[in-house]
Design an enzyme around this catalytic site. Structure first.
Site, mmCIF file in Angstrom:
data_model
loop_
_atom_site.group_PDB
_atom_site.id
_atom_site.type_symbol
_atom_site.label_atom_id
_atom_site.label_comp_id
_atom_site.label_asym_id
_atom_site.label_seq_id
_atom_site.Cartn_x
_atom_site.Cartn_y
_atom_site.Cartn_z
ATOM 1 N N LYS A 4 -21.835 -30.121 -5.846
ATOM 2 C CA LYS A 4 -23.242 -29.865 -5.539
ATOM 3 C C LYS A 4 -24.158 -30.649 -6.509
ATOM 4 C CE LYS A 4 -22.496 -25.199 -3.657
ATOM 5 N NZ LYS A 4 -22.979 -23.789 -3.703
ATOM 6 N N TYR A 44 -24.819 -25.446 6.042
ATOM 7 C CA TYR A 44 -24.902 -24.022 5.721
ATOM 8 C C TYR A 44 -25.388 -23.186 6.905
ATOM 9 C CZ TYR A 44 -23.592 -24.580 0.836
ATOM 10 O OH TYR A 44 -22.886 -24.820 -0.330
ATOM 11 N N PHE A 52 -31.367 -16.053 1.031
ATOM 12 C CA PHE A 52 -31.178 -17.171 0.086
ATOM 13 C C PHE A 52 -31.071 -18.532 0.786
ATOM 14 C CE2 PHE A 52 -26.873 -15.428 0.870
ATOM 15 C CZ PHE A 52 -26.186 -16.555 1.263
ATOM 16 N N ARG A 80 -9.950 -22.542 -3.028
ATOM 17 C CA ARG A 80 -10.862 -21.406 -3.255
ATOM 18 C C ARG A 80 -10.480 -20.704 -4.573
ATOM 19 N NH1 ARG A 80 -15.404 -20.677 -0.062
ATOM 20 N NH2 ARG A 80 -15.209 -18.426 -0.249
ATOM 21 N N THR A 86 -18.035 -16.899 -5.982
ATOM 22 C CA THR A 86 -19.354 -17.514 -5.766
ATOM 23 C C THR A 86 -20.238 -17.423 -7.012
ATOM 24 O OG1 THR A 86 -19.167 -16.777 -3.464
ATOM 25 C CG2 THR A 86 -21.335 -17.536 -4.194
ATOM 26 N N ARG A 97 -15.926 -22.654 -11.338
ATOM 27 C CA ARG A 97 -17.245 -22.003 -11.411
ATOM 28 C C ARG A 97 -17.425 -21.194 -12.690
ATOM 29 N NH1 ARG A 97 -17.715 -20.272 -5.061
ATOM 30 N NH2 ARG A 97 -18.940 -22.067 -4.345
ATOM 31 N N ASN A 107 -23.657 -23.303 -8.832
ATOM 32 C CA ASN A 107 -22.248 -22.982 -9.066
ATOM 33 C C ASN A 107 -21.327 -24.192 -8.841
ATOM 34 O OD1 ASN A 107 -22.337 -23.060 -6.301
ATOM 35 N ND2 ASN A 107 -21.669 -20.947 -5.965
ATOM 36 N N HIS A 110 -18.867 -26.592 -3.662
ATOM 37 C CA HIS A 110 -18.642 -25.865 -2.413
ATOM 38 C C HIS A 110 -17.209 -26.121 -1.991
ATOM 39 C CE1 HIS A 110 -18.979 -24.578 1.750
ATOM 40 N NE2 HIS A 110 -18.397 -25.720 2.082
ATOM 41 N N GLU A 121 -17.464 -29.123 8.653
ATOM 42 C CA GLU A 121 -18.195 -29.743 7.541
ATOM 43 C C GLU A 121 -17.864 -31.235 7.418
ATOM 44 O OE1 GLU A 121 -18.159 -25.446 5.271
ATOM 45 O OE2 GLU A 121 -16.973 -27.081 4.418
HETATM 46 P P1 GDP Z 1 -19.066 -19.713 -1.352
HETATM 47 O O1 GDP Z 1 -18.192 -19.901 -0.142
HETATM 48 O O2 GDP Z 1 -18.362 -19.064 -2.495
HETATM 49 O O3 GDP Z 1 -19.789 -20.969 -1.751
HETATM 50 O O4 GDP Z 1 -20.186 -18.649 -0.942
HETATM 51 P P2 GDP Z 1 -20.986 -18.407 0.411
HETATM 52 O O5 GDP Z 1 -20.431 -19.225 1.556
HETATM 53 O O6 GDP Z 1 -21.093 -16.925 0.598
HETATM 54 O O7 GDP Z 1 -22.461 -18.928 0.056
HETATM 55 C C1 GDP Z 1 -22.748 -20.297 0.062
HETATM 56 C C2 GDP Z 1 -23.577 -20.606 -1.152
HETATM 57 O O8 GDP Z 1 -24.818 -19.934 -1.047
HETATM 58 C C3 GDP Z 1 -22.981 -20.133 -2.476
HETATM 59 O O9 GDP Z 1 -22.116 -21.071 -3.045
HETATM 60 C C4 GDP Z 1 -24.200 -19.895 -3.325
HETATM 61 O O10 GDP Z 1 -24.605 -21.095 -3.984
HETATM 62 C C5 GDP Z 1 -25.243 -19.483 -2.318
HETATM 63 N N1 GDP Z 1 -25.350 -18.024 -2.283
HETATM 64 C C6 GDP Z 1 -24.511 -17.140 -1.728
HETATM 65 N N2 GDP Z 1 -24.949 -15.860 -1.895
HETATM 66 C C7 GDP Z 1 -26.099 -15.969 -2.579
HETATM 67 C C8 GDP Z 1 -27.050 -15.009 -3.056
HETATM 68 O O11 GDP Z 1 -26.904 -13.804 -2.897
HETATM 69 N N3 GDP Z 1 -28.123 -15.523 -3.725
HETATM 70 C C9 GDP Z 1 -28.304 -16.856 -3.909
HETATM 71 N N4 GDP Z 1 -29.388 -17.278 -4.569
HETATM 72 N N5 GDP Z 1 -27.433 -17.784 -3.484
HETATM 73 C C10 GDP Z 1 -26.339 -17.350 -2.818
#
Ligand code: GDP
Length: 132
Positions: A4, A44, A52, A80, A86, A97, A107, A110, A121
């Site tokens: 990222k 996304y 968010f 993962r 996350t 992370r 973080n 992705h 993707e």
């Molecule tokens: P990942 O698969 O671990 O990347 O998580 P997700 O697919 O649930 O979310 C995608 C991305 O959105 C994450 O990597 C975070 O950067 C962001 N994100 C997810 N949940 C939150 C949240 O509750 N708050 C904020 N600010 N960002 C979030």
């Protein structure tokens, strides 16, 4: 996998790739790009409508990202695990992370969460030749 904008800005590309290669992944393709808003929203899309989402898209277009197509047995699950939870504050010690992440938004990386999403993707981010 995507590195990222925070990972690129903080010069963590090499460190992230070192961990990925050391864990047995083979890099099949790699590409750096400054995402358009449209592409970031597509990547996304499953999060569209969440509170968010807008902030996430703004962040993802704040600087270039590096996309990698990686190959390994059990790649999705193993990546993962290498990446960690996350929220860096909740990720296990030794994960990318935990060790490099600053916040739930910043973080560093992705990682696709299913073969279907990896394929989706890759189609958004890479040239036609990788998408068959
Ligand atoms: P990942 O698969 O671990 O990347 O998580 P997700 O697919 O649930 O979310 C995608 C991305 O959105 C994450 O990597 C975070 O950067 C962001 N994100 C997810 N949940 C939150 C949240 O509750 N708050 C904020 N600010 N960002 C979030």
């Amino acid at each position: 996998m995507l590195i990222k904008p925070d990972g690129v800005e903080r010069r963590l590309i090499g460190k992230v790739i070192e961990r990925v290669e050391d864990a047995g992944f083979r890099i099949v393709a790699m590409h750096m790009e400054h995402l358009t808003r449209k592409k970031a929203e597509e990547l996304y899309a499953p999060h569209r409508g969440k509170d968010f989402f807008e902030g996430l898209v703004e962040f993802m277009i704040s600087g270039p990202v590096v996309g990698l197509i990686l190959e390994k047995e059990n790649a999705i699950e193993d990546l993962r695990r290498l990446v960690g939870k996350t929220d860096p504050a909740r990720a296990d010690v030794g994960t990318i992370r935990h060790d490099f992440g600053m916040s739930i938004r910043k973080n560093v990386v992705h990682a696709s969460d299913s073969p279907e999403n990896a394929s989706r993707e890759i189609k958004i981010f890479f040239e036609e030749k990788w998408t068959e």
